[in-house]
Design a protein around this motif. Sequence first.
Motif, PDB file in Angstrom:
ATOM      1  N   UNK A  74      26.803 -14.514  -8.769  1.00  0.00           N
ATOM      2  CA  UNK A  74      26.078 -15.766  -8.600  1.00  0.00           C
ATOM      3  C   UNK A  74      26.011 -16.155  -7.119  1.00  0.00           C
ATOM      4  N   UNK A  75      27.105 -15.907  -6.411  1.00  0.00           N
ATOM      5  CA  UNK A  75      27.134 -16.199  -4.971  1.00  0.00           C
ATOM      6  C   UNK A  75      26.074 -15.385  -4.231  1.00  0.00           C
ATOM      7  N   UNK A  76      25.955 -14.117  -4.623  1.00  0.00           N
ATOM      8  CA  UNK A  76      24.959 -13.245  -3.975  1.00  0.00           C
ATOM      9  C   UNK A  76      23.554 -13.785  -4.233  1.00  0.00           C
ATOM     10  N   UNK A  77      23.289 -14.142  -5.502  1.00  0.00           N
ATOM     11  CA  UNK A  77      21.942 -14.631  -5.841  1.00  0.00           C
ATOM     12  C   UNK A  77      21.627 -15.942  -5.132  1.00  0.00           C
ATOM     13  N   UNK A  78      22.611 -16.854  -5.110  1.00  0.00           N
ATOM     14  CA  UNK A  78      22.378 -18.138  -4.431  1.00  0.00           C
ATOM     15  C   UNK A  78      22.087 -17.918  -2.949  1.00  0.00           C
ATOM     16  N   UNK A  79      22.783 -16.976  -2.352  1.00  0.00           N
ATOM     17  CA  UNK A  79      22.557 -16.725  -0.922  1.00  0.00           C
ATOM     18  C   UNK A  79      21.168 -16.151  -0.690  1.00  0.00           C
ATOM     19  N   UNK A  80      20.759 -15.244  -1.585  1.00  0.00           N
ATOM     20  CA  UNK A  80      19.417 -14.657  -1.447  1.00  0.00           C
ATOM     21  C   UNK A  80      18.349 -15.746  -1.555  1.00  0.00           C
ATOM     22  N   UNK A  81      18.515 -16.599  -2.561  1.00  0.00           N
ATOM     23  CA  UNK A  81      17.489 -17.618  -2.798  1.00  0.00           C
ATOM     24  C   UNK A  81      17.551 -18.729  -1.753  1.00  0.00           C
TER      25      UNK A  81
ATOM     26  N   UNK B 152      22.880  -9.574   2.948  1.00  0.00           N
ATOM     27  CA  UNK B 152      23.705  -9.799   1.759  1.00  0.00           C
ATOM     28  C   UNK B 152      23.996  -8.492   1.030  1.00  0.00           C
ATOM     29  N   UNK B 153      22.960  -7.675   0.841  1.00  0.00           N
ATOM     30  CA  UNK B 153      23.142  -6.490  -0.004  1.00  0.00           C
ATOM     31  C   UNK B 153      22.965  -5.177   0.740  1.00  0.00           C
ATOM     32  N   UNK B 154      22.560  -5.245   1.967  1.00  0.00           N
ATOM     33  CA  UNK B 154      22.299  -4.009   2.708  1.00  0.00           C
ATOM     34  C   UNK B 154      21.064  -3.287   2.166  1.00  0.00           C
ATOM     35  N   UNK B 155      20.171  -4.029   1.488  1.00  0.00           N
ATOM     36  CA  UNK B 155      18.980  -3.401   0.880  1.00  0.00           C
ATOM     37  C   UNK B 155      17.724  -3.693   1.681  1.00  0.00           C
ATOM     38  N   UNK B 156      16.725  -2.865   1.482  1.00  0.00           N
ATOM     39  CA  UNK B 156      15.429  -3.177   2.082  1.00  0.00           C
ATOM     40  C   UNK B 156      14.592  -3.952   1.069  1.00  0.00           C
ATOM     41  N   UNK B 157      13.544  -4.565   1.553  1.00  0.00           N
ATOM     42  CA  UNK B 157      12.703  -5.370   0.654  1.00  0.00           C
ATOM     43  C   UNK B 157      11.832  -4.498  -0.238  1.00  0.00           C
ATOM     44  N   UNK B 158      11.921  -3.198  -0.071  1.00  0.00           N
ATOM     45  CA  UNK B 158      11.093  -2.298  -0.885  1.00  0.00           C
ATOM     46  C   UNK B 158      11.583  -2.183  -2.325  1.00  0.00           C
ATOM     47  N   UNK B 159      12.838  -2.626  -2.581  1.00  0.00           N
ATOM     48  CA  UNK B 159      13.361  -2.548  -3.959  1.00  0.00           C
ATOM     49  C   UNK B 159      12.450  -3.366  -4.883  1.00  0.00           C
ATOM     50  N   UNK B 160      12.061  -2.836  -6.048  1.00  0.00           N
ATOM     51  CA  UNK B 160      11.149  -3.589  -6.924  1.00  0.00           C
ATOM     52  C   UNK B 160      11.707  -4.936  -7.362  1.00  0.00           C
ATOM     53  N   UNK B 161      13.022  -5.009  -7.604  1.00  0.00           N
ATOM     54  CA  UNK B 161      13.590  -6.282  -8.069  1.00  0.00           C
ATOM     55  C   UNK B 161      13.456  -7.366  -7.001  1.00  0.00           C
ATOM     56  N   UNK B 162      13.701  -6.998  -5.774  1.00  0.00           N
ATOM     57  CA  UNK B 162      13.615  -8.018  -4.727  1.00  0.00           C
ATOM     58  C   UNK B 162      12.177  -8.500  -4.578  1.00  0.00           C
TER      59      UNK B 162
END
Length: 294
Positions: free
Chosen positions: A97-104, A18-28
């Motif tokens: 909101x779409x991004x957050x719903x997809x993550x969750x 979804x975001x091209x991020x790793x799970x190391x980000x503190x927010x995730x």
Amino acid sequence: MFCEEARKFSFNVIVKQVLGLTSEEPETREILEGLVSIPLYIPGTPYARAVQARSRISSRVKAIIEERRSRNSRSSRNDFLEILLSVDTLSEDEKVSFVLDSLLGGYETTSLLMAMVVHLLGQSPTALEQLKLEHEQITSLKEKDECLNWEDYKTMEFTQNVISEALRYGNIVKFVHRKALKDVKFRDYLIPSGWKVLPVFTAVHLDSSVHANALQFHPWRWETQDQTSKRFTPFGGGSRCCPGSELAKIEVAFFLHHLVQNFRWTAEDADQPMAYPYVEFGKGLLINLDRCST
Ligand code: HEM
């Protein structure tokens, strides 16, 4: 503990997709912690932290969007956010909101499906053997270290039957919520406007008059049964149907490709999935894993 590992795996996949991020980000990480929560807003509880984390992640997603726009780049990124940004018909808030719903939505469900498949295959050596043969056949046609692709996925017929059967038998999502926006007449029933309706998929999936021997895990049934029928709705239906169904299935199929060819496992405890009301393994599915000899 398999469930814990599966959660890490599916979370890493969805954050990357979804975001091209790793799970190391503190927010995730905070969202990850907050997801295991009760639906009450009590300051200091995991749910409260999840609400705060959601708002922080929202800001974070907005910042990423800004950053991508300011670069004004025809970026070569290939994630979901990039596709979302090219859509003109959604507002900024809707995109976030779409991004957050997809993550969750794409995290707990997929990891649970993975655990369900591992649990059920552990009890079905015949299915496990057939699965292994299917994946060995795919591997034999590929170069060493060549990645799996969509074409490979399409050839994984038995794997898809196993996944469908785990979805039917395991009922990861047992029901959905609907509300009648106007009076609806259905057969002899009238559903008055404003009434809530809870279609319970489990009742259909485990009904032997709909699925023969419904209380048996039998992946072979899908060789003749229609997987798109309305009698099988693990991802819901209609306009709110799950947008992540294919991603979830591919994730599990590719995971199985590596698992069944390289490992064998036994459950350490008789850990049955139970619905409380969300399906979970009480002890997190403890397994002993052994690497297969080649
Ligand atoms: C085994 C895995 C999964 C299962 C069993 C599952 C199941 C479902 C179900 C039953 C719904 C409700 C559909 C309805 O109301 O008719 C839903 C909605 C949704 N799912 Fe999934 N899902 C899975 C994986 C995913 C993944 C990987 C994603 C992320 C891409 C995702 C994102 C969503 C979203 C955003 C919605 C809300 C759709 C809407 O309200 O329009 N799900 N899912």
